[in-house]
Design an enzyme around this catalytic site. Structure first.
Site, PDB file in Angstrom:
ATOM      1  N   PRO A   9       0.555  -1.254  -0.222  1.00 40.81           N
ATOM      2  CA  PRO A   9      -0.129  -0.210  -0.423  1.00 40.81           C
ATOM      3  C   PRO A   9       0.343   1.302   0.155  1.00 40.81           C
ATOM      4  CG  PRO A   9       0.148  -1.101   1.866  1.00 40.81           C
ATOM      5  CD  PRO A   9       1.020  -2.161   1.338  1.00 40.81           C
ATOM      6  N   ASN A  10       0.039   2.574  -0.400  1.00 37.50           N
ATOM      7  CA  ASN A  10       0.953   4.420  -0.194  1.00 37.50           C
ATOM      8  C   ASN A  10       2.154   3.530  -2.052  1.00 37.50           C
ATOM      9  OD1 ASN A  10      -1.374   4.540   0.664  1.00 37.50           O
ATOM     10  ND2 ASN A  10       0.012   3.640   2.387  1.00 37.50           N
ATOM     11  N   ARG A  17       4.492  11.180  -2.324  1.00 37.18           N
ATOM     12  CA  ARG A  17       4.647  10.529  -1.151  1.00 37.18           C
ATOM     13  C   ARG A  17       6.571  10.803  -0.470  1.00 37.18           C
ATOM     14  NH1 ARG A  17       5.047   4.921   1.260  1.00 37.18           N
ATOM     15  NH2 ARG A  17       4.056   5.227   3.326  1.00 37.18           N
ATOM     16  N   TYR A  22      10.962   9.025   1.514  1.00 35.11           N
ATOM     17  CA  TYR A  22      11.670   7.229  -0.222  1.00 35.11           C
ATOM     18  C   TYR A  22      11.262   8.003  -1.216  1.00 35.11           C
ATOM     19  CZ  TYR A  22       7.929   5.638   3.301  1.00 35.11           C
ATOM     20  OH  TYR A  22       7.797   5.500   4.743  1.00 35.11           O
ATOM     21  N   ASN A  75       7.895  -5.476  -1.017  1.00 39.57           N
ATOM     22  CA  ASN A  75       7.406  -4.820  -0.037  1.00 39.57           C
ATOM     23  C   ASN A  75       6.669  -3.948  -0.285  1.00 39.57           C
ATOM     24  OD1 ASN A  75       7.953  -2.357   1.428  1.00 39.57           O
ATOM     25  ND2 ASN A  75       8.881  -0.764   0.079  1.00 39.57           N
ATOM     26  N   ALA A  78       4.228  -0.444   4.678  1.00 37.28           N
ATOM     27  CA  ALA A  78       2.571  -0.962   6.302  1.00 37.28           C
ATOM     28  C   ALA A  78       2.242  -1.812   6.853  1.00 37.28           C
ATOM     29  CB  ALA A  78       2.219  -0.033   6.551  1.00 37.28           C
ATOM     30  N   GLU A  99      12.680  -9.326   1.685  1.00 37.18           N
ATOM     31  CA  GLU A  99      11.763  -7.981   2.324  1.00 37.18           C
ATOM     32  C   GLU A  99      12.544  -6.534   1.919  1.00 37.18           C
ATOM     33  OE1 GLU A  99      10.516  -8.508   6.274  1.00 37.18           O
ATOM     34  OE2 GLU A  99      10.753  -5.867   6.322  1.00 37.18           O
ATOM     35  N   HIS A 101      12.476  -2.423   1.728  1.00 44.05           N
ATOM     36  CA  HIS A 101      12.203  -1.594   2.204  1.00 44.05           C
ATOM     37  C   HIS A 101      12.767  -0.064   1.296  1.00 44.05           C
ATOM     38  CE1 HIS A 101       9.244  -3.659   4.749  1.00 44.05           C
ATOM     39  NE2 HIS A 101      10.383  -4.106   5.143  1.00 44.05           N
ATOM     40  N   SER A 103      13.699   2.783   3.064  1.00 43.32           N
ATOM     41  CA  SER A 103      14.072   3.330   4.593  1.00 43.32           C
ATOM     42  C   SER A 103      14.660   2.188   5.551  1.00 43.32           C
ATOM     43  CB  SER A 103      12.302   4.088   4.838  1.00 43.32           C
ATOM     44  OG  SER A 103      11.590   3.509   4.962  1.00 43.32           O
ATOM     45  N   ARG A 108      13.715   4.197  12.252  1.00 43.78           N
ATOM     46  CA  ARG A 108      12.343   4.781  12.314  1.00 43.78           C
ATOM     47  C   ARG A 108      11.196   4.941  13.147  1.00 43.78           C
ATOM     48  NH1 ARG A 108       9.452   5.237   6.982  1.00 43.78           N
ATOM     49  NH2 ARG A 108       8.533   6.342   7.622  1.00 43.78           N
ATOM     50  N   ARG A 112       7.772   0.875  13.444  1.00 39.35           N
ATOM     51  CA  ARG A 112       8.721   0.700  12.032  1.00 39.35           C
ATOM     52  C   ARG A 112       9.068  -0.377  12.337  1.00 39.35           C
ATOM     53  NH1 ARG A 112       5.676   3.770   7.785  1.00 39.35           N
ATOM     54  NH2 ARG A 112       5.352   5.551   9.545  1.00 39.35           N
TER      55      ARG A 112
HETATM   56  C1  DQA Z   1       8.656   1.432   3.467  1.00 40.60           C
HETATM   57  C2  DQA Z   1       8.988   0.973   5.198  1.00 40.60           C
HETATM   58  C3  DQA Z   1       7.002   1.226   6.044  1.00 40.60           C
HETATM   59  O1  DQA Z   1       7.296   1.392   6.867  1.00 40.60           O
HETATM   60  C4  DQA Z   1       6.422   2.487   4.593  1.00 40.60           C
HETATM   61  O2  DQA Z   1       4.664   2.088   6.022  1.00 40.60           O
HETATM   62  C5  DQA Z   1       5.965   2.222   3.715  1.00 40.60           C
HETATM   63  C6  DQA Z   1       6.941   2.027   2.426  1.00 40.60           C
HETATM   64  C7  DQA Z   1       9.645   1.513   2.729  1.00 40.60           C
HETATM   65  O3  DQA Z   1       9.948   0.858   2.026  1.00 40.60           O
HETATM   66  O4  DQA Z   1      10.643   2.245   3.492  1.00 40.60           O
HETATM   67  O5  DQA Z   1       4.894   2.450   2.777  1.00 40.60           O
HETATM   68  O6  DQA Z   1       7.836  -0.276   3.383  1.00 40.60           O
END
Ligand code: DQA
Length: 148
Positions: A9-10, A17, A22, A75, A78, A99, A101, A103, A108, A112
């Protein structure tokens, strides 16, 4: 070798964003660069990409991957920090999964720092921005080629 790249998501909002966290690249750009990287590195792998904002759709894709892919790069965004269902799907699919990410989730907010998924993955790569995907691909490729 077939590898499925899943984004949660997102991540369809990348580019606009929170660019200070990011970056400024869209997900399409990141995916295109990953294909270019794969070709440049001469990795003999076929990549498929899927992004969704819905937990169940991620689970469906992970379940389907069991039959059709050698490995997964995910990825979970959240859902990393909340979804036992996605963690269970990765375990059930039982194919090597990395997995990623953008960030560094460990530097953080406290919420997270936890990943339910990582227990069921062969590795986690976090904090290298879009290059996290490239490192994940390289690591997974070598793993599949030499460890399977
Ligand atoms: C994320 C880190 C997550 O905590 C966050 O909710 C994201 C992006 C990252 O790629 O850094 O949506 O997965």
């Amino acid at each position: 070798m077939k590898i499925l790249i899943l984004n949660g998501p997102n991540l369809n909002m990348l580019g606009t964003r929170e660019p200070e966290i990011y970056g400024l690249d869209t997900l399409d750009k990141i995916n295109t660069e990953l294909i270019e990287f794969k070709n440049h590195q001469k990795l003999e792998a076929e990549l498929d990409f899927f992004q969704t904002n819905h937990e169940g759709e991620l689970i469906d894709k992970i379940q389907e991957a069991k039959e059709n892919y050698d490995g997964i790069i995910i990825n979970p965004a959240a859902y990393t920090h909340t979804s036992i269902a996605i963690a269970d799907a990765i375990k059930a699919a039982n194919i090597p999964t990395v997995e990623v990410h953008l960030s560094n989730i460990h530097s953080r907010e406290d919420y997270r720092n936890i990943s339910y998924c990582s227990k069921n993955c062969i590795a986690q790569i976090a904090g290298f921005s879009k290059n996290s995907y490239k490192l994940a691909l390289l690591g997974l490729y070598e793993y599949l080629k030499y460890n399977e």
